[in-house]
Scaffold this motif. Structure first.
Motif, mmCIF file in Angstrom:
data_model
loop_
_atom_site.group_PDB
_atom_site.id
_atom_site.type_symbol
_atom_site.label_atom_id
_atom_site.label_comp_id
_atom_site.label_asym_id
_atom_site.label_seq_id
_atom_site.Cartn_x
_atom_site.Cartn_y
_atom_site.Cartn_z
ATOM 1 N N GLU A 40 0.834 -1.210 0.000
ATOM 2 C CA GLU A 40 0.000 0.000 0.000
ATOM 3 C C GLU A 40 0.866 1.257 0.000
ATOM 4 O OE1 GLU A 40 -3.006 2.379 -0.616
ATOM 5 O OE2 GLU A 40 -3.106 0.205 -0.765
ATOM 6 N N LEU A 41 1.941 1.276 0.771
ATOM 7 C CA LEU A 41 2.853 2.429 0.749
ATOM 8 C C LEU A 41 3.475 2.585 -0.636
ATOM 9 C CD1 LEU A 41 4.697 2.174 4.182
ATOM 10 C CD2 LEU A 41 3.027 3.883 3.471
ATOM 11 N N ALA A 42 3.869 1.481 -1.235
ATOM 12 C CA ALA A 42 4.457 1.534 -2.585
ATOM 13 C C ALA A 42 3.440 2.073 -3.587
ATOM 14 C CB ALA A 42 4.945 0.150 -3.006
ATOM 15 N N ARG A 43 2.213 1.652 -3.448
ATOM 16 C CA ARG A 43 1.147 2.115 -4.347
ATOM 17 C C ARG A 43 0.927 3.626 -4.164
ATOM 18 N NH1 ARG A 43 -2.868 -1.349 -2.913
ATOM 19 N NH2 ARG A 43 -2.240 -2.793 -4.527
ATOM 20 N N GLN A 44 0.878 4.071 -2.916
ATOM 21 C CA GLN A 44 0.699 5.497 -2.648
ATOM 22 C C GLN A 44 1.866 6.300 -3.219
ATOM 23 O OE1 GLN A 44 0.412 5.354 1.623
ATOM 24 N NE2 GLN A 44 -1.822 5.406 1.598
ATOM 25 N N ARG A 45 3.073 5.801 -3.020
ATOM 26 C CA ARG A 45 4.274 6.476 -3.513
ATOM 27 C C ARG A 45 4.221 6.614 -5.033
ATOM 28 N NH1 ARG A 45 8.900 4.885 -5.833
ATOM 29 N NH2 ARG A 45 10.786 6.099 -5.401
ATOM 30 N N GLN A 46 3.887 5.531 -5.720
ATOM 31 C CA GLN A 46 3.862 5.563 -7.183
ATOM 32 C C GLN A 46 2.763 6.484 -7.703
ATOM 33 O OE1 GLN A 46 7.135 4.223 -7.456
ATOM 34 N NE2 GLN A 46 6.225 4.260 -9.470
ATOM 35 N N THR A 47 1.652 6.567 -6.998
ATOM 36 C CA THR A 47 0.575 7.476 -7.406
ATOM 37 C C THR A 47 1.051 8.925 -7.353
ATOM 38 O OG1 THR A 47 -1.109 5.918 -6.650
ATOM 39 C CG2 THR A 47 -1.786 8.218 -6.883
ATOM 40 N N VAL A 48 1.756 9.274 -6.289
ATOM 41 C CA VAL A 48 2.290 10.636 -6.154
ATOM 42 C C VAL A 48 3.299 10.904 -7.269
ATOM 43 C CG1 VAL A 48 3.672 12.179 -4.686
ATOM 44 C CG2 VAL A 48 1.892 10.746 -3.669
ATOM 45 N N ILE A 49 4.202 9.982 -7.502
ATOM 46 C CA ILE A 49 5.235 10.154 -8.529
ATOM 47 C C ILE A 49 4.605 10.286 -9.914
ATOM 48 C CG2 ILE A 49 7.159 8.999 -9.712
ATOM 49 C CD1 ILE A 49 7.939 7.901 -6.892
ATOM 50 N N ALA A 50 3.622 9.456 -10.208
ATOM 51 C CA ALA A 50 2.983 9.474 -11.529
ATOM 52 C C ALA A 50 2.294 10.808 -11.826
ATOM 53 C CB ALA A 50 1.969 8.337 -11.636
ATOM 54 N N ALA A 51 1.917 11.531 -10.800
ATOM 55 C CA ALA A 51 1.198 12.793 -10.977
ATOM 56 C C ALA A 51 2.110 14.002 -11.169
ATOM 57 C CB ALA A 51 0.280 13.029 -9.777
ATOM 58 N N HIS A 52 3.434 13.808 -11.071
ATOM 59 C CA HIS A 52 4.355 14.942 -11.118
ATOM 60 C C HIS A 52 5.560 14.634 -12.002
ATOM 61 C CE1 HIS A 52 2.062 15.451 -7.406
ATOM 62 N NE2 HIS A 52 2.147 16.730 -7.681
ATOM 63 N N PRO A 53 5.675 15.312 -13.141
ATOM 64 C CA PRO A 53 6.797 15.049 -14.047
ATOM 65 C C PRO A 53 8.173 15.174 -13.400
ATOM 66 C CG PRO A 53 5.149 16.392 -15.138
ATOM 67 C CD PRO A 53 4.742 16.283 -13.694
ATOM 68 N N GLU A 54 8.343 16.136 -12.477
ATOM 69 C CA GLU A 54 9.659 16.290 -11.850
ATOM 70 C C GLU A 54 9.987 15.107 -10.938
ATOM 71 O OE1 GLU A 54 6.774 18.333 -9.071
ATOM 72 O OE2 GLU A 54 7.041 18.257 -11.222
ATOM 73 N N LEU A 55 8.961 14.520 -10.351
ATOM 74 C CA LEU A 55 9.174 13.324 -9.530
ATOM 75 C C LEU A 55 9.404 12.095 -10.411
ATOM 76 C CD1 LEU A 55 6.515 13.889 -6.711
ATOM 77 C CD2 LEU A 55 8.980 14.385 -6.643
ATOM 78 N N GLN A 56 8.750 12.059 -11.556
ATOM 79 C CA GLN A 56 8.986 10.970 -12.512
ATOM 80 C C GLN A 56 10.443 10.989 -12.970
ATOM 81 O OE1 GLN A 56 6.127 11.235 -15.714
ATOM 82 N NE2 GLN A 56 4.468 11.565 -14.264
ATOM 83 N N GLU A 57 10.946 12.191 -13.221
ATOM 84 C CA GLU A 57 12.344 12.328 -13.625
ATOM 85 C C GLU A 57 13.272 11.836 -12.517
ATOM 86 O OE1 GLU A 57 15.360 15.734 -15.373
ATOM 87 O OE2 GLU A 57 13.529 16.365 -14.349
#
Length: 188
Positions: A99-116
């Protein structure tokens, strides 16, 4: 508030991920994270340099485990098998953290700078694997190819693992992805 709080880092991580999901990454402050965790801002900064570090911790147990497992693989193991052993070893780090991993990936997927930043982290993991393989005597380009293939397997297995509620352990997805890679490279 007491001076010592058990599992402060974990509580801060959980609070941050909850707030990122509720309010958005940019709108969440360190003060709000600390308050949600029942801690102080000072405690937050003892554990994380900034709010991005909750998502990308500087000290990477993942990298240490991947590189260490490759280094400890039997000398007779082919490069891809040493990388496969490392990928299987990380499964223990992910137990009970879906669940933490899922939450983390959701946040990252929503922000291009975090994706980078995530791509930079994955490149660093691949670089670490390649270096560990070279230290085992694997020459180029085999070391880099095995490391990059391993990270591709990791990314695909991880993406599948976080989307399956109550599904199999991470290692099952690693095995399936490795088998698919072997089938692709064998031309089947």
């Amino acid at each position: 508030m007491s001076r010592w709080e058990p599992n402060a880092r974990g509580r801060l991580e959980q609070a941050a991920l909850e707030l990122y999901g509720e309010r958005g990454f940019e709108q969440t402050t360190v003060k709000e994270i600390a308050k949600r965790a029942g801690l102080t801002e000072r405690t937050f900064f003892r554990h994380f340099a900034d709010k991005r570090e909750v998502l990308f911790p500087g000290d990477s147990p993942l990298r240490e485990l991947l590189v260490g497992t490759v280094a400890e693989a039997p000398a007779s193991a082919p490069p891809i098998d040493a990388v496969a052993a490392a990928l299987e070893a990380v499964s223990g780090l992910f137990q009970e953290r879906r669940e933490l991993a899922r939450q983390r990936q959701t946040v990252i997927a929503a922000h291009p700078e975090l994706q980078e930043r995530e791509l930079i982290k994955l490149a660093s993991l691949s670089s670490g694997l390649a270096e560990a393989l070279r230290l085992r005597g694997v020459t180029e380009p085999a070391a880099s190819l095995a490391a990059e293939a391993g990270m591709a397997v990791f990314r695909i297995a991880f993406a599948r693992w976080i989307t399956e509620d109550g599904g199999p352990d991470f290692s099952v997805f690693v095995h399936e992805s490795l088998d698919a890679l072997k089938a692709v490279t064998a031309g089947r």
